[in-house]
Scaffold this active site. Structure first.
Site, PDB file in Angstrom:
ATOM      1  N   HIS A   1      36.066  21.502  13.146  1.00 45.75           N
ATOM      2  CA  HIS A   1      36.394  20.695  11.964  1.00 45.75           C
ATOM      3  C   HIS A   1      36.341  21.538  10.700  1.00 45.75           C
ATOM      4  O   HIS A   1      35.757  22.612  10.679  1.00 45.75           O
ATOM      5  CB  HIS A   1      35.436  19.502  11.901  1.00 45.75           C
TER       6      HIS A   1
ATOM      7  N   ASP B   1      29.870  24.216  14.016  1.00 43.67           N
ATOM      8  CA  ASP B   1      31.091  23.477  14.341  1.00 43.67           C
ATOM      9  C   ASP B   1      32.285  24.296  13.851  1.00 43.67           C
ATOM     10  O   ASP B   1      32.551  24.379  12.649  1.00 43.67           O
ATOM     11  CB  ASP B   1      31.045  22.100  13.646  1.00 43.67           C
TER      12      ASP B   1
ATOM     13  N   SER C   1      39.568  13.265  15.532  1.00 45.93           N
ATOM     14  CA  SER C   1      38.719  13.581  14.387  1.00 45.93           C
ATOM     15  C   SER C   1      39.386  14.568  13.429  1.00 45.93           C
ATOM     16  O   SER C   1      39.090  14.562  12.232  1.00 45.93           O
ATOM     17  CB  SER C   1      37.392  14.154  14.877  1.00 45.93           C
TER      18      SER C   1
END
Ligand SMILES: *[C@@H]1O[C@H](CO)[C@@H](O)[C@H](O)[C@H]1NC(C)=O
Ligand SMILES: *[C@@H]1O[C@H](CO)[C@@H](O)[C@H](O)[C@H]1NC(C)=O
Ligand SMILES: *[C@@H]1O[C@H](CO)[C@@H](O)[C@H](O)[C@H]1NC(C)=O
Ligand SMILES: *[C@@H]1O[C@H](CO)[C@@H](O)[C@H](O)[C@H]1NC(C)=O
Ligand SMILES: *[C@@H]1O[C@H](CO)[C@@H](O)[C@H](O)[C@H]1NC(C)=O
Length: 424
Positions: free
Chosen positions: A403, A400, A164
């Site tokens: 990311h 998060d 990702s």
């Protein structure tokens, strides 16, 4: 546009409490840290028959020279049009505030950013994280020239392969180029076979992303459904994915968030490896695959180093219990590194790449990104599951910190890619 959930489950896994991690057991870590670090601790490998070959221990005498794997090995590299100034390591530098020239595009003008990374859309109140430019100590980065990039890609294929984080870099690249070809784009997403492709008719260029979080075949290979707590990779299986990478002209690999686990159906012959050994195995497989399937006269191969995470505020001197949530400033200590197994994995990467003659360009983004605790998606992203009352009351619990918002840090990764591609 359909969207895939390509975010790593590391940010949302709630089941890691059921893991057992002998390696980490004795270290007093907060449960939150464990959730994120534990996955890096072990990985299991299927099919023992190949297990015993190729798992040599690290040599102790490795010199720190990796970013130079390139031109010395084959002379002129494909796509090179110049050279970075002698003695300039573009990965060594500092962040400089630049309100005039950053961001390189607006979040709202690029429809190709995954909703996990569109922080403004999801309510992030500040924009400071968009206004930083990377300034190497000994030279300046060439300006990202989308025309040059697209001209170069005419009739060609650029491919990002990995997890990702690499998908974020792919999103960023598409946005950097999209500005030049509005209205001439096509976005294809095929459901399970891991491929997203952006093509521009005008330039007949294709930029693709291939989901292969561990490079080898793994039980996390379904791009849609990969929130699996137990993860394993299959030794010697790189061709399963590799067959789809052939013919790429520029290829960018990464792999980092390693976890342990098992396929549901096949429990036998699982061998547990340390993260380092498993990582070494995957990289050696990768290098062998590259040597067999890529032509160094035609193709440029990049490998993006590990993307740092900011899950433990105490590491940068804030009070305990926090993470990247509510962080809007950069870490100023130039020696800041953070803790997890990045260092040992960096060493493995260096070793493996220094053993091959094939020029693989190492994008050493780890240190420079580690200063950017301000730039993660935090709570400003699409949530895949409704948040509970407890979570909402405590945003730190669901931030998060893996990311990165776009535009942001990952645009710099692509500026560095651009620099290494054209001015190696
Ligand atoms: C990556 O860059 C940092 C910052 O310049 C440097 O300290 C480190 O040694 C580099 N690592 C590798 C493997 O080149
Ligand atoms: C960008 O690249 C194109 C094509 O090579 C070139 O014509 C143009 O002058 C470049 N622009 C800048 C600002 O360097
Ligand atoms: C576009 O590029 C592909 C290679 O990616 C090539 O096969 C095809 O012939 C090109 N088409 C045109 C119209 O140039
Ligand atoms: C996609 O994955 C789902 C769930 O694993 C599966 O049921 C479906 O058959 C797959 N579709 C394709 C085209 O492989
Ligand atoms: C966020 O940070 C600011 C200052 O940096 C502080 O005043 C505020 O209380 C913090 N908010 C939360 C919810 O922690």
């Amino acid at each position: 546009m359909k969207t895939l959930d390509l975010s790593s489950s590391a940010s949302s896994s709630s089941s890691s409490s059921s893991f057992s991690f002998p390696v980490l057991k004795k270290i007093p870590l907060s449960p939150y840290l464990l959730t994120l670090l534990a996955p890096l601790a072990l990985v299991a490998v299927l099919y023992g028959e190949e297990f015993f070959f190729n798992l040599g221990k690290p040599k102790l005498n490795t010199a720190p020279v990796v970013s130079t794997t390139d031109e010395k090995k084959t002379g002129k590299l494909p796509f090179a049009i110049g050279k970075t100034e002698d003695g300039c390591d573009i990965f060594s530098g500092r962040w400089v505030r630049d309100d005039l020239n950053r961001p390189l595009y607006e979040e709202s003008e690029c429809p190709y950013i995954r909703p996990q990374l569109t922080c403004q859309e999801h309510g992030r109140p500040d924009k400071d994280y968009q206004h930083w430019r990377w300034q190497p100590h000994r030279c300046s980065l060439p300006r990202f020239n989308a025309t040059l990039m697209l001209e170069t890609l005419r009739g060609k294929r650029m491919l990002f392969v990995g997890d990702s984080l690499n998908n974020g870099q792919y999103n960023s690249m598409v946005c950097l180029l999209h500005r030049l070809t509005p209205g001439h784009t096509k976005f294809i997403e095929t459901n399970n076979n891991s491929l997203a492709a952006y093509t521009t008719k005008e330039y007949n260029a294709t930029i693709e992303f291939y989901w292969a979080p561990f490079l080898l075949e793994s039980n996390s290979d379904n791009a849609v459904i990969h929130r699996i707590t137990d993860r394993i990779v299959r030794k010697g299986s790189i061709n399963k994915h590799g067959q789809h990478w052939k013919g790429a002209d520029i290829i960018v690999f990464n792999t980092y968030l390693w976890r342990k686990g098992s396929f549901d159906d096949e429990k036998k012959e699982i061998v547990r490896l340390t993260t380092e050994d498993a990582y070494r195995m995957a990289l050696k497989n990768l290098v062998r695959w590259i040597r067999k399937n890529m032509d160094p006269q035609k193709t440029r191969v990049f490998f993006t180093s590990m993307s740092p995470i900011h899950v433990t505020s105490i590491e940068w001197g804030s009070k305990a219990g926090g993470n990247c949530y509510n962080e809007t400033t950069l870490i100023e200590d130039p020696t800041y590194w953070g803790s997890d197994c990045k260092k040992s994995l960096m060493r493995v990467t260096e070793e493996v790449f220094s053993e091959t003659k094939f020029p693989i360009t190492f994008l050493n983004i780890t240190q420079l990104s580690s200063y950017r605790k301000d730039a993660h998606a935090s709570i400003y992203k699409k949530q895949w599951y409704p948040l509970t009352k407890e979570q909402l009351a405590n945003p730190v619990s669901y931030a998060d910190c893996i990311h990165w918002c776009l535009p942001g840090v990952q645009d710099t990764w692509n500026e560095l890619l651009f620099a290494k591609l054209f001015y190696p």
